[in-house]
Design a protein around this motif. Structure first.
Motif, mmCIF file in Angstrom:
data_model
loop_
_atom_site.group_PDB
_atom_site.id
_atom_site.type_symbol
_atom_site.label_atom_id
_atom_site.label_comp_id
_atom_site.label_asym_id
_atom_site.label_seq_id
_atom_site.Cartn_x
_atom_site.Cartn_y
_atom_site.Cartn_z
ATOM 1 N N ASN A 215 45.237 52.627 49.989
ATOM 2 C CA ASN A 215 45.419 53.270 48.680
ATOM 3 C C ASN A 215 44.070 53.624 48.057
ATOM 4 O O ASN A 215 43.903 54.700 47.466
ATOM 5 N N ARG B 198 47.368 47.753 52.937
ATOM 6 C CA ARG B 198 47.883 48.736 51.971
ATOM 7 C C ARG B 198 46.940 48.958 50.793
ATOM 8 O O ARG B 198 46.746 50.094 50.347
ATOM 9 N N LYS B 199 46.359 47.906 50.259
ATOM 10 C CA LYS B 199 45.448 48.081 49.123
ATOM 11 C C LYS B 199 44.232 48.908 49.529
ATOM 12 O O LYS B 199 43.760 49.765 48.770
#
Length: 612
Positions: A539, A535-536
């Motif tokens: 993003n 997810r990081k």
């Protein structure tokens, strides 16, 4: 003594249309299966594939006596063994005595997803899909229930198998007496537990002496692995392993034969922590598999392969193909994967099972309860019709982007195009004259530009396999031809592209910058059902893409699709604005064939909706 359930798999409702319905089941003993549709008389053609001492796979095709089945309304159905009714109550929704199916014609609600990794830490998003159907039956009857489930690749992970899953596979092979290959491709050892996580070391490799002097492995005296998966420690090899994995991936009753609580490895095993984590996630899947089974017993399900159904980076470059298909063991592994796909996925997509060659192929290659598949590879590799269509409104067109690659003639290490010239011409003809179409492409046609740019850099460095450089824009010829198809005046006014593969989800809309017709294209990507991108990192890539490829950025002129205007649609809530990495199944809602609403139903019960 093991108490074997009679019904090991299904019923799984596959292709369903007015003139035929396909249903698949597997049983632990031979029966004479008969399906009855409430209020409708039907002929039934059944093909039996005996796959083991206690494994009988039935592929049943129902055709209407009076010429057509009723569409877009529920049809209760029952199953008997020829004499006695088989209890299907475990598959029925509350307040329903029997399971029922809907034959889709005018599509208004389509479920779509991809990438269902059994041992991923996320819950299975098919649980939420099942709950959606249940809630629709409670709230609105059948008017808004999902009519179709499209799974666009990686329904199994043959190259990324958890340690506990490999143990379950071999326990199931033993309990069902699944027939084995007479001549094993590779010696994987008799003690599966002792050889867990070691298969990457024994998978075929090209010796360094046979590599070109331009290859780095030649100078570093390093053999070149044929299979490029970085998670190939338990890669499937044998045909019986693929059969068992399909049963474990699609069936709920089959898990009654497996006691995961007894699985363990030594405390000092170097993969002990990984094994325990995989066991937890697999145990959760086994507990919730009833939801996936109930969903597929009610909703017509179409499936198409992507790479992990066979192996990572399948046919990505001509070099990859050359290494794999010229080696008997490597090509045998691909053959086994494709043959099992043909049984458990491919057959259910077809419109005419009289021309399906793989049932008779298996019959002729079974001798004394052993598979003799050495001569079967040519028939499997030469089969030319994995792609298919469904004549609904809108029409559903599903692409095979794996076996019709446009290979680079200049550099065999460059990524191949996802479709060759002949198939692109066929697609062009298919789209002509349609006002609306749902186009299923396992890989997104219109992907994230920043990610594709990174993949292009790795390709220039000669490492396309390292970053899975499998996007439509990676090959000059296929990219130009496909974009020209979308820019033509004969292109449908509404094209909805459903894709997966990438482990994150997004919603883009696309229009040609120049042209007389105001066509609209939607790129709806849902991935994965049980998988996620970090997810990081996603993003960061989302923000990078917004900076580098903003609408006014001159970098857009250097992309192959500069003549197409691509708009990224925002989510209405949540921390992720465009690219969503959160395991989910998508719900595509239509009004008169046009997209009206697009939502992601996440495995944890939350929902993401995109602004249209």
């Amino acid at each position: 003594m093991t108490d074997f359930p009679l019904l090991l798999l299904g019923p799984v409702i596959r292709r369903a249309e007015s003139h035929l319905v396909r249903i698949q089941i597997a049983t632990s003993k031979e029966i004479n299966p008969r399906f009855e549709l409430a209020g409708v008389q039907a002929h039934q053609h059944t093909y039996l594939s005996r796959l083991g001492d206690k494994l009988f796979l039935y592929s049943c095709t129902l055709t209407p006596v009076d010429g057509h089945f009723p569409c877009d309304e529920p049809l209760d159905y029952g199953l008997s063994d020829g004499q006695t009714a088989i209890d299907l109550s475990a598959l029925s929704y509350p307040n329903c005595e029997q399971p029922n199916l809907v034959i889709p014609k005018q599509l208004h609600s389509v479920l779509h997803g991809s990438c269902r990794n059994p041992h991923h830490y996320s819950d299975d998003a098919l649980i939420q899909a099942d709950k959606l159907v249940e809630q629709a039956l409670i709230d609105e009857g059948t008017a808004k229930r999902a009519q179709l489930l499209i799974m666009s690749g990686d329904q199994i992970y043959a190259d990324d198998v958890a340690g506990p899953m490999l143990l379950a596979i071999h326990e199931l092979i033993g309990k069902l007496g699944i027939y084995k290959e007479q001549t094993p491709l590779i010696d994987t050892g008799d003690d599966i537990k002792a050889t867990l996580y070691t298969r990457a070391d024994i998978l075929p490799k090209t010796p360094w002496q046979e590599l070109s002097k331009w290859h780095s492995g030649y100078w570093f005296r390093k053999d070149e692995p044929h299979f490029s998966s970085v998670k190939s420690a338990n890669h499937l090899v044998h045909f019986e392993e693929f059969i068992a994995l399909y049963l474990l991936s699609l069936s709920a009753p089959i898990w009654q034969l497996i006691d995961l609580s007894t699985y363990e490895i030594a405390q000092n095993h170097p993969r002990k922590q990984q094994f325990d984590a995989e066991l937890r996630h697999l145990t959760r899947l086994a507990q919730t598999q009833k939801h996936a089974a109930r969903l597929m017993a009610h909703v017509s399900t179409l499936m198409i392969f992507d790479d992990h159904d066979v192996t990572d980076d399948w046919n990505l470059t001509a070099n990859w193909e050359q290494a794999v298909y010229t080696h008997p063991a490597s090509s045998g592994i691909i053959r086994n994967a494709m043959l099992s796909y043909a049984l458990f996925q491919g057959w259910g997509n077809t419109a005419n099972d009289q021309s399906w060659p793989f049932f008779s192929l298996l019959d002729t290659h079974l001798n004394n309860q052993q598979w003799q598949l050495q001569s079967a590879a040519k028939a499997v590799f030469d089969y030319d019709y994995w792609h298919f269509q469904l004549a609904t409104s809108p029409n559903v067109v599903v692409l095979d982007t794996r076996t019709h690659r446009w290979r680079s003639e200049q550099d065999f290490n460059e990524p191949s195009g996802l479709l060759d010239w002949e198939r692109l011409l066929e697609l062009e003809t298919t789209l002509e004259g349609s006002e609306q179409v749902i186009l299923v492409s396992p890989a997104p046609v219109f992907g994230v530009k920043s990610i594709e740019a990174i993949q292009a850099i790795f390709t220039l460095c000669g490492k396309p396999l390292m970053v899975d450089c499998e996007n439509w824009m990676a090959h000059e010829g296929s990219a130009k031809k496909l974009l020209n198809i979308f820019r033509r005046g004969e292109t449908p006014e509404e094209t909805i592209i459903l894709s997966g593969d990438v482990h994150y989800s997004f919603c883009f809309s696309v229009k040609a910058r120049f042209g007389d017709r105001d066509n609209r294209i939607w790129q709806l990507t849902a991935s994965g059902i049980k998988n996620e991108f970090p997810r990081k990192l996603i993003n960061f890539l989302d923000k990078l893409d917004s900076i580098l490829y903003s609408p006014r950025s001159p970098l857009n002129l250097f992309t192959k699709r500069w003549q197409m205007k691509v708009d990224k649609h925002d989510t209405t809530s949540g921390p992720q604005k465009h690219l969503v990495s959160h395991a989910a199944i998508s719900l595509v809602e239509l009004e008169q064939g046009n997209l009206s609403r697009y939502r992601l139903f996440h495995s944890d019960g939350s929902v993401t909706e995109y602004e249209l």
